[in-house]
Design an enzyme around this catalytic site. Sequence first.
Site, PDB file in Angstrom:
ATOM      1  N   ASN A   1      -3.417  -1.285   2.251  1.00 55.14           N
ATOM      2  CA  ASN A   1      -3.178  -0.257   1.229  1.00 55.14           C
ATOM      3  C   ASN A   1      -3.613  -0.683  -0.174  1.00 55.14           C
ATOM      4  OD1 ASN A   1      -1.113  -1.978   0.611  1.00 55.14           O
ATOM      5  ND2 ASN A   1       0.546  -0.518   1.022  1.00 55.14           N
TER       6      ASN A   1
ATOM      7  N   HIS B   1      -0.782  -3.647  -4.950  1.00 51.07           N
ATOM      8  CA  HIS B   1       0.671  -3.824  -5.100  1.00 51.07           C
ATOM      9  C   HIS B   1       1.064  -3.462  -6.520  1.00 51.07           C
ATOM     10  CE1 HIS B   1       4.646  -5.674  -5.192  1.00 51.07           C
ATOM     11  NE2 HIS B   1       4.293  -6.120  -6.387  1.00 51.07           N
TER      12      HIS B   1
ATOM     13  N   GLU C   1       8.224 -10.887 -10.832  1.00 46.52           N
ATOM     14  CA  GLU C   1       6.877 -11.038 -10.265  1.00 46.52           C
ATOM     15  C   GLU C   1       5.894 -11.561 -11.315  1.00 46.52           C
ATOM     16  OE1 GLU C   1       7.301  -7.724  -6.695  1.00 46.52           O
ATOM     17  OE2 GLU C   1       6.054  -7.221  -8.425  1.00 46.52           O
TER      18      GLU C   1
ATOM     19  N   LYS D   1      -5.141  -6.232  -3.662  1.00 42.66           N
ATOM     20  CA  LYS D   1      -5.020  -7.071  -2.476  1.00 42.66           C
ATOM     21  C   LYS D   1      -6.416  -7.424  -1.931  1.00 42.66           C
ATOM     22  CE  LYS D   1      -0.558  -4.955  -1.260  1.00 42.66           C
ATOM     23  NZ  LYS D   1       0.187  -4.185  -0.223  1.00 42.66           N
TER      24      LYS D   1
ATOM     25  N   TYR E   1       6.814 -11.748  -1.332  1.00 44.84           N
ATOM     26  CA  TYR E   1       7.333 -10.762  -0.373  1.00 44.84           C
ATOM     27  C   TYR E   1       8.647 -11.216   0.270  1.00 44.84           C
ATOM     28  CZ  TYR E   1       3.212  -7.742  -0.664  1.00 44.84           C
ATOM     29  OH  TYR E   1       2.240  -6.858  -1.092  1.00 44.84           O
TER      30      TYR E   1
HETATM   31  P1  IDP Z   1       5.091  -0.976  -1.684  1.00 46.77           P
HETATM   32  O1  IDP Z   1       3.920  -1.953  -1.647  1.00 46.77           O
HETATM   33  O2  IDP Z   1       4.605   0.454  -1.730  1.00 46.77           O
HETATM   34  O3  IDP Z   1       6.108  -1.304  -2.753  1.00 46.77           O
HETATM   35  P2  IDP Z   1       6.939  -2.066   0.312  1.00 46.77           P
HETATM   36  O4  IDP Z   1       7.844  -1.253   1.187  1.00 46.77           O
HETATM   37  O5  IDP Z   1       7.565  -2.924  -0.742  1.00 46.77           O
HETATM   38  O6  IDP Z   1       5.840  -1.087  -0.281  1.00 46.77           O
HETATM   39  O7  IDP Z   1       6.096  -2.993   1.299  1.00 46.77           O
HETATM   40  C1  IDP Z   1       5.333  -4.054   0.778  1.00 46.77           C
HETATM   41  C2  IDP Z   1       4.029  -4.103   1.525  1.00 46.77           C
HETATM   42  O8  IDP Z   1       4.288  -4.460   2.878  1.00 46.77           O
HETATM   43  C3  IDP Z   1       3.273  -2.771   1.608  1.00 46.77           C
HETATM   44  O9  IDP Z   1       2.490  -2.502   0.467  1.00 46.77           O
HETATM   45  C4  IDP Z   1       2.417  -2.988   2.839  1.00 46.77           C
HETATM   46  O10 IDP Z   1       1.267  -3.773   2.505  1.00 46.77           O
HETATM   47  C5  IDP Z   1       3.332  -3.826   3.720  1.00 46.77           C
HETATM   48  N1  IDP Z   1       4.057  -3.009   4.682  1.00 46.77           N
HETATM   49  C6  IDP Z   1       5.155  -2.268   4.471  1.00 46.77           C
HETATM   50  N2  IDP Z   1       5.556  -1.655   5.586  1.00 46.77           N
HETATM   51  C7  IDP Z   1       4.676  -2.046   6.538  1.00 46.77           C
HETATM   52  C8  IDP Z   1       4.548  -1.754   7.941  1.00 46.77           C
HETATM   53  O11 IDP Z   1       5.329  -1.010   8.540  1.00 46.77           O
HETATM   54  N3  IDP Z   1       3.500  -2.350   8.579  1.00 46.77           N
HETATM   55  C9  IDP Z   1       2.615  -3.181   7.965  1.00 46.77           C
HETATM   56  N4  IDP Z   1       2.708  -3.477   6.653  1.00 46.77           N
HETATM   57  C10 IDP Z   1       3.723  -2.920   5.962  1.00 46.77           C
END
Ligand code: IDP
Length: 149
Positions: free
Chosen positions: A112, A115, A126, A9, A49
């Site tokens: 984080n 992805h 994807e 990212k 997303y």
């Molecule tokens: P993942 O990336 O570990 O698969 P997902 O639940 O699919 O996690 O969420 C996609 C992305 O959305 C996460 O990597 C993160 O960047 C963002 N995200 C998820 N939950 C939150 C939140 O509560 N606040 C802000 N960003 C979030």
Amino acid sequence: MERTFIAIKPDGVQRGLVGEIIRRLETKGFTLVALKLLHPSRELAEQHYAVHKERPFFSGLVDFITSGPVVAMVWQGEGVVAASRLTIGATNPLVSPPGTIRGDLGINIGRNLIHGSDAVETAQSEIALWFKEEELVSWSPTVSPWLSE
Ligand code: IDP
């Protein structure tokens, strides 16, 4: 052979962690079959997303993913979808164990770094969203006999 979609990212690119993240995936034994640097459009980010479109963080997430260049990749390997998710770590870096990419290098859930597709079917859609078929390179590393039985 199983394939997954992994993207570094904008925070990972801006922080100069592209090499470190790719090193971890390579040394784990996964095979890189496609890679490109691109600045994703809003349309691409929203499609990627789409599953989160009703969530309160959706528009902030799309803003973030479209805020700068992303390194989009396809990796191949035995059980690579689930195995690479373990290497990546938990969604929230604050609770992702040391040794994982997010645990060692990540800041918080909104930054984080990386992805990784969450299931084989998601990986297929994807990969098709981010890459054209001709951008995927089929090859076998010469170390293949040392990577699987
Ligand atoms: P993942 O990336 O570990 O698969 P997902 O639940 O699919 O996690 O969420 C996609 C992305 O959305 C996460 O990597 C993160 O960047 C963002 N995200 C998820 N939950 C939150 C939140 O509560 N606040 C802000 N960003 C979030």
